[in-house]
Design a protein around this motif. Structure first.
Motif, PDB file in Angstrom:
ATOM      1  N   GLY A 196       0.795  -1.224   0.000  1.00  0.00           N
ATOM      2  CA  GLY A 196       0.000   0.000   0.000  1.00  0.00           C
ATOM      3  C   GLY A 196       0.826   1.270   0.000  1.00  0.00           C
ATOM      4  O   GLY A 196       0.388   2.294   0.540  1.00  0.00           O
ATOM      5  N   ALA A 197       2.001   1.253  -0.617  1.00  0.00           N
ATOM      6  CA  ALA A 197       2.866   2.429  -0.635  1.00  0.00           C
ATOM      7  C   ALA A 197       2.254   3.543  -1.480  1.00  0.00           C
ATOM      8  O   ALA A 197       1.440   3.303  -2.372  1.00  0.00           O
ATOM      9  N   GLY A 198       2.686   4.769  -1.203  1.00  0.00           N
ATOM     10  CA  GLY A 198       2.276   5.924  -1.991  1.00  0.00           C
ATOM     11  C   GLY A 198       3.198   6.133  -3.175  1.00  0.00           C
ATOM     12  O   GLY A 198       4.007   5.273  -3.533  1.00  0.00           O
ATOM     13  N   VAL A 199       3.103   7.326  -3.759  1.00  0.00           N
ATOM     14  CA  VAL A 199       3.887   7.621  -4.963  1.00  0.00           C
ATOM     15  C   VAL A 199       5.376   7.489  -4.695  1.00  0.00           C
ATOM     16  O   VAL A 199       6.125   6.908  -5.492  1.00  0.00           O
ATOM     17  N   ARG A 200       5.843   8.013  -3.565  1.00  0.00           N
ATOM     18  CA  ARG A 200       7.274   7.957  -3.262  1.00  0.00           C
ATOM     19  C   ARG A 200       7.755   6.501  -3.179  1.00  0.00           C
ATOM     20  O   ARG A 200       8.809   6.154  -3.713  1.00  0.00           O
ATOM     21  N   GLY A 201       6.992   5.662  -2.521  1.00  0.00           N
ATOM     22  CA  GLY A 201       7.394   4.264  -2.406  1.00  0.00           C
ATOM     23  C   GLY A 201       7.317   3.527  -3.723  1.00  0.00           C
ATOM     24  O   GLY A 201       8.187   2.717  -4.047  1.00  0.00           O
ATOM     25  N   LEU A 202       6.290   3.820  -4.529  1.00  0.00           N
ATOM     26  CA  LEU A 202       6.116   3.133  -5.800  1.00  0.00           C
ATOM     27  C   LEU A 202       7.112   3.608  -6.851  1.00  0.00           C
ATOM     28  O   LEU A 202       7.269   2.956  -7.891  1.00  0.00           O
ATOM     29  N   ALA A 203       7.766   4.734  -6.609  1.00  0.00           N
ATOM     30  CA  ALA A 203       8.850   5.152  -7.504  1.00  0.00           C
ATOM     31  C   ALA A 203      10.028   4.200  -7.404  1.00  0.00           C
ATOM     32  O   ALA A 203      10.968   4.271  -8.196  1.00  0.00           O
ATOM     33  N   ALA A 204       9.959   3.295  -6.415  1.00  0.00           N
ATOM     34  CA  ALA A 204      10.947   2.221  -6.228  1.00  0.00           C
ATOM     35  C   ALA A 204      12.329   2.811  -5.985  1.00  0.00           C
ATOM     36  O   ALA A 204      12.475   3.790  -5.260  1.00  0.00           O
ATOM     37  N   MET A 205      13.345   2.210  -6.588  1.00  0.00           N
ATOM     38  CA  MET A 205      14.725   2.617  -6.287  1.00  0.00           C
ATOM     39  C   MET A 205      15.174   3.743  -7.219  1.00  0.00           C
ATOM     40  O   MET A 205      15.115   3.601  -8.442  1.00  0.00           O
ATOM     41  N   PRO A 206      15.639   4.859  -6.679  1.00  0.00           N
ATOM     42  CA  PRO A 206      16.167   5.914  -7.549  1.00  0.00           C
ATOM     43  C   PRO A 206      17.509   5.502  -8.134  1.00  0.00           C
ATOM     44  O   PRO A 206      18.256   4.735  -7.525  1.00  0.00           O
ATOM     45  N   ALA A 207      17.812   6.004  -9.311  1.00  0.00           N
ATOM     46  CA  ALA A 207      19.109   5.700  -9.922  1.00  0.00           C
ATOM     47  C   ALA A 207      20.246   6.279  -9.094  1.00  0.00           C
ATOM     48  O   ALA A 207      21.337   5.709  -9.036  1.00  0.00           O
ATOM     49  N   GLN A 208      19.986   7.386  -8.419  1.00  0.00           N
ATOM     50  CA  GLN A 208      21.018   8.000  -7.585  1.00  0.00           C
ATOM     51  C   GLN A 208      20.381   8.702  -6.406  1.00  0.00           C
ATOM     52  O   GLN A 208      19.220   9.113  -6.457  1.00  0.00           O
ATOM     53  N   ARG A 209      21.121   8.821  -5.325  1.00  0.00           N
ATOM     54  CA  ARG A 209      20.672   9.561  -4.149  1.00  0.00           C
ATOM     55  C   ARG A 209      21.871   9.824  -3.258  1.00  0.00           C
ATOM     56  O   ARG A 209      22.890   9.128  -3.346  1.00  0.00           O
ATOM     57  N   PRO A 210      21.784  10.825  -2.380  1.00  0.00           N
ATOM     58  CA  PRO A 210      22.878  11.051  -1.424  1.00  0.00           C
ATOM     59  C   PRO A 210      22.992   9.870  -0.468  1.00  0.00           C
ATOM     60  O   PRO A 210      22.001   9.235  -0.111  1.00  0.00           O
ATOM     61  N   LEU A 211      24.215   9.568  -0.059  1.00  0.00           N
ATOM     62  CA  LEU A 211      24.458   8.528   0.936  1.00  0.00           C
ATOM     63  C   LEU A 211      25.665   8.936   1.767  1.00  0.00           C
ATOM     64  O   LEU A 211      26.771   9.059   1.231  1.00  0.00           O
ATOM     65  N   GLY A 212      25.458   9.157   3.059  1.00  0.00           N
ATOM     66  CA  GLY A 212      26.555   9.592   3.912  1.00  0.00           C
ATOM     67  C   GLY A 212      27.172  10.871   3.385  1.00  0.00           C
ATOM     68  O   GLY A 212      26.476  11.825   3.036  1.00  0.00           O
ATOM     69  N   ALA A 213      28.486  10.880   3.285  1.00  0.00           N
ATOM     70  CA  ALA A 213      29.193  12.054   2.778  1.00  0.00           C
ATOM     71  C   ALA A 213      29.293  12.059   1.260  1.00  0.00           C
ATOM     72  O   ALA A 213      29.821  13.003   0.675  1.00  0.00           O
ATOM     73  N   GLY A 214      28.802  10.997   0.615  1.00  0.00           N
ATOM     74  CA  GLY A 214      28.941  10.890  -0.831  1.00  0.00           C
ATOM     75  C   GLY A 214      27.615  10.661  -1.530  1.00  0.00           C
ATOM     76  O   GLY A 214      26.581  11.181  -1.125  1.00  0.00           O
ATOM     77  N   GLN A 215      27.657   9.863  -2.597  1.00  0.00           N
ATOM     78  CA  GLN A 215      26.473   9.583  -3.394  1.00  0.00           C
ATOM     79  C   GLN A 215      26.379   8.083  -3.679  1.00  0.00           C
ATOM     80  O   GLN A 215      27.392   7.389  -3.730  1.00  0.00           O
TER      81      GLN A 215
END
Length: 445
Positions: A143-162
């Motif tokens: 029952g996820a919304g739009v953000r959840g159904l967008a699944a995995m983004p190709a890129q996103r920030p992680l810690g001090a990097g990407q």
């Protein structure tokens, strides 16, 4: 008939093209489990590095220690890295037991990646198109919304990097074909065949049945996830516009705490209110599910004398003086007691409540710092003795802040209330009581 190395050449070219924006990174780190997907990614990168100038490459293997057979996996991964000439880092983690072992292992894994990633570095992971479809279906069933159904983004920030997923548009079949063509060996995790885990059940039972009837289902679902990601981007842009109207200056600039003006939010439709708040809350707490949003309605619609609190997973939202305020971490713990201030010329550390200092010539005599208990009075110049509660009401001090305001006493006399103009200084103006509140600690982020 295609040449034997056609898959290798085509996949290498596509990968190099996708990695072009990241060629100036300080370093590339590859999440290397030793399974098929990450083995193909590491092999591709190592081969590309032989003929192209790429950032330094390091493999990162996270050892969850969940299975006895997993003890041999770092050995396999080291052997593969030695063959490819790629240095490897092994990180041992402990998976905290919870309702979902899959989610707990994922949390531990990404926490490890977060800790090892330096500024300007990029973590490359090997999720592919089939993983994207699986994620979309899994979240849809929850029952996820739009953000959840967008699944995995190709890129996103992680810690001090990407974090970047360069294989997200490739099918698992393509990766398997590359591995066979190159004669690669990889680890087969026996837990991947355990259908008690939801994702494994989808992968082994549901998706094969779906693709038998609709052969293009995997590609179609991945395409839908991309459409939803685009829709989420538009929702985020709308949220930023709406939040810009509510992000007005706080009446107390020394109070470093997330807050928004309520009136601009109330002027929006309920759907836009929720959209704006999801965007605002995302870095602060795990977002509430659909049913829990009734807490926002109660907080928003409370009467002027109400003191509503919306309790969320990692903190609380309070409403006071025409604003909503986010409290978490240390702000959820009460402060009490008193402290003797023998050297008032020096700052005083307040346990769990920041730092206190006197600016100017400190008043003479034995000084103490207390917190409100009720019934306090204060001598106001030209007004005489006044009840402290009434004075705080006049200044619009939020209820959650009143119990934390340091009170400076000499004997039984209340000399000052920190940071409140007209109450924080001596009548002669030769000193002022200044408080540096604690930071609004975010334990989740």
């Amino acid at each position: 008939m295609s040449k034997p190395d056609s898959i290798t050449l085509a996949l290498s070219r596509r990968l190099l093209s996708r990695l072009e924006p990241w060629r100036a990174a300080v370093a590339w780190r590859v999440a290397f489990s030793g399974g098929l997907d990450s083995t193909v990614l590491l092999h591709l990168l190592a081969e590309l590095a032989r003929v192209h100038a790429l950032p330094p490459l390091t493999a990162v293997h996270v050892n969850h220690g969940l299975q006895a057979v997993a003890a041999s996996w770092p050995v396999h991964c080291r052997q593969m890295c030695q063959i490819l000439g790629v240095p490897m880092e092994v990180i041992d983690v402990q998976v905290r037991p919870g309702a979902s072992l899959e989610q707990a292992a994922r949390d531990a894994r990404y926490a490890a990646f977060n800790s090892t990633l330096g500024p300007g570095e990029v973590l490359l992971t090997a999720q592919h198109r089939d993983d994207q479809a699986e994620t979309l279906l899994f979240r849809l069933l929850r029952g996820a919304g739009v953000r959840g159904l967008a699944a995995m983004p190709a890129q996103r920030p992680l810690g001090a990097g990407q974090l970047f997923r360069p294989l997200l548009d490739e099918s698992r079949a393509t990766l398997e074909a590359y591995a066979r063509e190159q004669g690669l060996s990889w680890i087969e995790d026996p837990s991947n065949k355990d259908s008690r885990f939801s994702r494994n059940y989808l992968r082994s039972h549901v998706l094969p049945l779906v693709t038998t009837r609709w052969p293009q289902a995997i590609a179609s679902m991945a395409r839908s996830a991309a459409h939803l990601a685009e829709a989420q981007q538009l929702l985020d842009e709308l949220a930023m516009q709406d939040l810009a109207l509510a992000d007005t200056p706080c009446p107390w600039p020394w109070l470093d705490m997330p807050s928004l003006e309520l009136a601009p939010l109330e002027a929006l439709s309920p759907a836009r209110q929720r959209n704006a708040l999801r965007h605002w809350l995302a870095p602060l707490t795990r977002l509430p599910d659909t049913d829990h949003w009734v807490g926002w309605d109660s907080l928003r619609d409370a009467g002027p004398d109400g003191r509503p609190i919306w309790r969320l997973a990692d903190g609380q939202m309070h409403r006071a003086e025409g604003r909503i305020w986010w409290l978490s971490g240390i702000w959820l713990k009460n402060v009490a007691g008193s402290q003797h201030w023998s050297m008032a010329s020096q700052p005083l550390a307040l346990p769990g409540n920041g730092m206190l200092q006197i600016l100017g010539a400190a008043p003479a005599g034995g000084l103490h710092v207390h917190y409100r208990q009720g019934g306090e009075t204060f001598d106001v110049p030209d007004r005489g003795r006044r009840d402290l509660k009434r004075l705080l009401n006049e200044k619009g001090v939020p209820v959650f802040l009143r119990g934390r305001l340091p009170l400076l006493y000499r004997g039984e006399q209340l000399l000052a209330v920190a940071n409140l103009p007209g109450l924080d200084a001596s009548p002669r103006g030769d000193w002022r009581l200044h408080w540096l509140p604690p930071t609004n600690d975010q334990s989740l982020s």
